[in-house]
Scaffold this active site. Structure first.
Site, PDB file in Angstrom:
ATOM      1  N   ASP A 132      -6.208   1.497  12.897  1.00 33.75           N
ATOM      2  CA  ASP A 132      -7.176   0.685  12.341  1.00 33.75           C
ATOM      3  C   ASP A 132      -8.113   0.736  13.814  1.00 33.75           C
ATOM      4  O   ASP A 132      -9.509   0.863  13.408  1.00 33.75           O
ATOM      5  CB  ASP A 132      -6.942  -0.427  11.782  1.00 33.75           C
ATOM      6  CG  ASP A 132      -6.539  -0.437  10.556  1.00 33.75           C
ATOM      7  OD1 ASP A 132      -5.136   0.064  10.173  1.00 33.75           O
ATOM      8  OD2 ASP A 132      -7.119  -0.248   9.391  1.00 33.75           O
TER       9      ASP A 132
ATOM     10  N   ASN B 153      -2.605  -1.196  13.761  1.00 33.28           N
ATOM     11  CA  ASN B 153      -2.244  -0.566  12.454  1.00 33.28           C
ATOM     12  C   ASN B 153      -1.511  -1.639  11.692  1.00 33.28           C
ATOM     13  O   ASN B 153      -1.308  -2.569  12.018  1.00 33.28           O
ATOM     14  CB  ASN B 153      -1.654   0.747  12.683  1.00 33.28           C
ATOM     15  CG  ASN B 153      -1.443   1.562  11.369  1.00 33.28           C
ATOM     16  OD1 ASN B 153      -2.664   1.662  10.727  1.00 33.28           O
ATOM     17  ND2 ASN B 153      -0.360   1.954  10.851  1.00 33.28           N
TER      18      ASN B 153
ATOM     19  N   GLN C 178       0.869  -1.335  -0.094  1.00 33.44           N
ATOM     20  CA  GLN C 178      -0.068  -0.046   0.102  1.00 33.44           C
ATOM     21  C   GLN C 178       1.131   1.293   0.092  1.00 33.44           C
ATOM     22  O   GLN C 178       0.462   2.411  -0.597  1.00 33.44           O
ATOM     23  CB  GLN C 178      -0.969  -0.042   1.062  1.00 33.44           C
ATOM     24  CG  GLN C 178      -2.085  -0.965   1.222  1.00 33.44           C
ATOM     25  CD  GLN C 178      -1.754  -2.182   2.048  1.00 33.44           C
ATOM     26  OE1 GLN C 178      -0.496  -2.691   2.008  1.00 33.44           O
ATOM     27  NE2 GLN C 178      -2.796  -2.770   2.693  1.00 33.44           N
TER      28      GLN C 178
HETATM   29  O1  MRU Z   1      -5.446  -3.465   5.054  1.00 30.14           O
HETATM   30  P1  MRU Z   1      -5.704  -2.042   4.753  1.00 30.14           P
HETATM   31  O2  MRU Z   1      -4.886  -1.594   3.647  1.00 30.14           O
HETATM   32  O3  MRU Z   1      -7.116  -1.611   4.601  1.00 30.14           O
HETATM   33  O4  MRU Z   1      -5.084  -1.465   6.090  1.00 30.14           O
HETATM   34  C1  MRU Z   1      -5.471  -0.196   6.810  1.00 30.14           C
HETATM   35  C2  MRU Z   1      -4.668   0.530   6.624  1.00 30.14           C
HETATM   36  O5  MRU Z   1      -4.747   1.622   5.631  1.00 30.14           O
HETATM   37  C3  MRU Z   1      -3.531   0.991   7.548  1.00 30.14           C
HETATM   38  O6  MRU Z   1      -3.553  -0.050   8.356  1.00 30.14           O
HETATM   39  C4  MRU Z   1      -3.524   2.383   7.802  1.00 30.14           C
HETATM   40  O7  MRU Z   1      -2.298   2.628   8.106  1.00 30.14           O
HETATM   41  C5  MRU Z   1      -4.585   2.534   8.874  1.00 30.14           C
HETATM   42  S1  MRU Z   1      -5.128   4.182   8.568  1.00 30.14           S
HETATM   43  C6  MRU Z   1      -6.262   3.765   7.275  1.00 30.14           C
END
Ligand code: MRU
Length: 349
Positions: A231, A241, A190
């Site tokens: 998260d 996170n 990501q």
């Molecule tokens: O698995 P994802 O891409 O949905 O991950 C979540 C996130 O985007 C990250 O953990 C991010 O740092 C948290 S804030 C949106």
């Protein structure tokens, strides 16, 4: 955000359809994905066509509204309960998803249209919170700041602006110099794919780094601060996170580098006493074993990058203990990652 001269949000509702930027195709192809039913929207969350805490929160709220719109009059209650179950079982870790579902579920008891209005409100609040997080976060930065970030907690992870990247956009708009080191964020990349794409669009100077380069950069004094998203945040300030966040926090602590988490209050979970209560999603091992990219002819291809026959372990998140966190940048200001402060904040929210 501006893409090719046009302003976009990550996700929105048009009639009874949910429209979203197709994040699995970025940065190679920019396209809008349409979800006509709440089942389509559930699939988009599970498959990570839409991803990131705030964006999946908005998606889940919209999905709940879609369910209200399509529910048969005679069987409404059962249909809505079933839909709620489907939406809540798409991804387990991000609190925003459950927060949005609850709000729209309750609002829809009044009328179908009330569910849609509430889902729109959830999305709008996400945008406003992100913008305010940008203001508070930018105030932490001097004239020139080198920042390390992990995963994507930018515009694409929310409805707009983002959390960890919002202070960077605000600082740049205020005339400050910012330079961003972007962790590639294996296995799904990501950082390399989404954060880099966003920063490139915004003309913010940055470099993608392999995940294992962060310690060396911090040791050599190249990083002034780390900002990541979240998260789910427990009452005591422990933060779930993207996997790899914990390593960054430990390294930053070792070298005395400020480590900030940027997240709206909708990410705090008053029911989780500490990080141990947070459910961590485990995803398909194929995400580790295979990588995607463009071949020489510009086709999107998926290739095996690990030893054939070996399996893989793929937890999507880890938990950073509160004691490693310098502060949490929220829409109300910067708060300490500690039980009393968070409790007071949530009580007054
Ligand atoms: O698995 P994802 O891409 O949905 O991950 C979540 C996130 O985007 C990250 O953990 C991010 O740092 C948290 S804030 C949106």
């Amino acid at each position: 955000m501006n893409v090719g001269g046009k302003t976009y949000q990550t996700i929105w509702m048009e009639g009874s359809s949910v429209m979203m930027i197709h994040q699995n195709l970025l940065p190679f192809v920019f396209s809008i994905h349409e979800c006509k039913t709440h089942w389509d929207t559930c699939m988009a969350i599970t498959e990570m066509i839409v991803r990131g805490a705030g964006a999946i929160g908005a998606a889940a709220g919209f999905a709940m509204a879609q369910a209200y719109l399509s529910a048969p009059e005679e069987d409404m209650e059962d249909y809505i309960r079933e839909a709620r179950k489907d939406i809540e079982s798409t991804r387990p870790t991000a609190k925003n998803l459950f927060y949005a579902v609850e709000r729209v579920f309750e609002a829809g008891k009044l009328s179908r249209i009330n569910a849609v209005t509430e889902a729109q409100r959830v999305a709008l609040k996400d945008t406003e919170d992100s913008r305010n997080i940008g203001r508070f976060g930018s105030a932490l930065m001097g004239k020139r700041t080198n920042i390390l970030t992990h995963c994507n907690a930018g515009w694409l992870a929310f409805v707009d602006y983002g959390t960890a990247l919002s202070p960077i956009y605000t600082a740049r708009n205020e005339g400050k110099e910012v330079f961003v080191y972007v962790d590639e964020t294996r296995p799904r990349g990501q950082g390399a794919r989404l954060t880099a794409w966003e920063l490139h669009n915004e003309k913010i100077p940055h470099l993608i780094i392999p995940d294992n380069a962060a310690a060396g950069l911090m040791a050599s004094g190249k990083i002034d601060m780390v900002i990541v998203g979240a998260d789910r945040i427990a009452q005591n300030g422990d933060v779930a996170n993207k996997i790899g966040t914990l390593d960054r926090a430990i390294i930053a602590h070792f070298y005395g580098i400020p480590f900030y988490v940027a997240a709206p209050l909708t990410t705090f979970d008053a029911k989780c006493r500490n990080g141990k209560d947070i459910l961590i999603e485990h995803r398909n091992p194929e995400e580790v074993l295979y990588q995607e990219g463009l071949d020489a002819n510009g086709n999107l291809v998926r290739v095996l990058v690990c030893s054939p026959g070996s399996d893989a372990y793929n937890p999507a998140f880890d938990v950073t203990p509160a004691k490693l966190i310098t502060g949490i940048i929220t829409e109300k200001g910067i708060v300490k990652a500690q039980y009393q402060t968070i409790k007071k904040l949530l009580t007054n929210a």
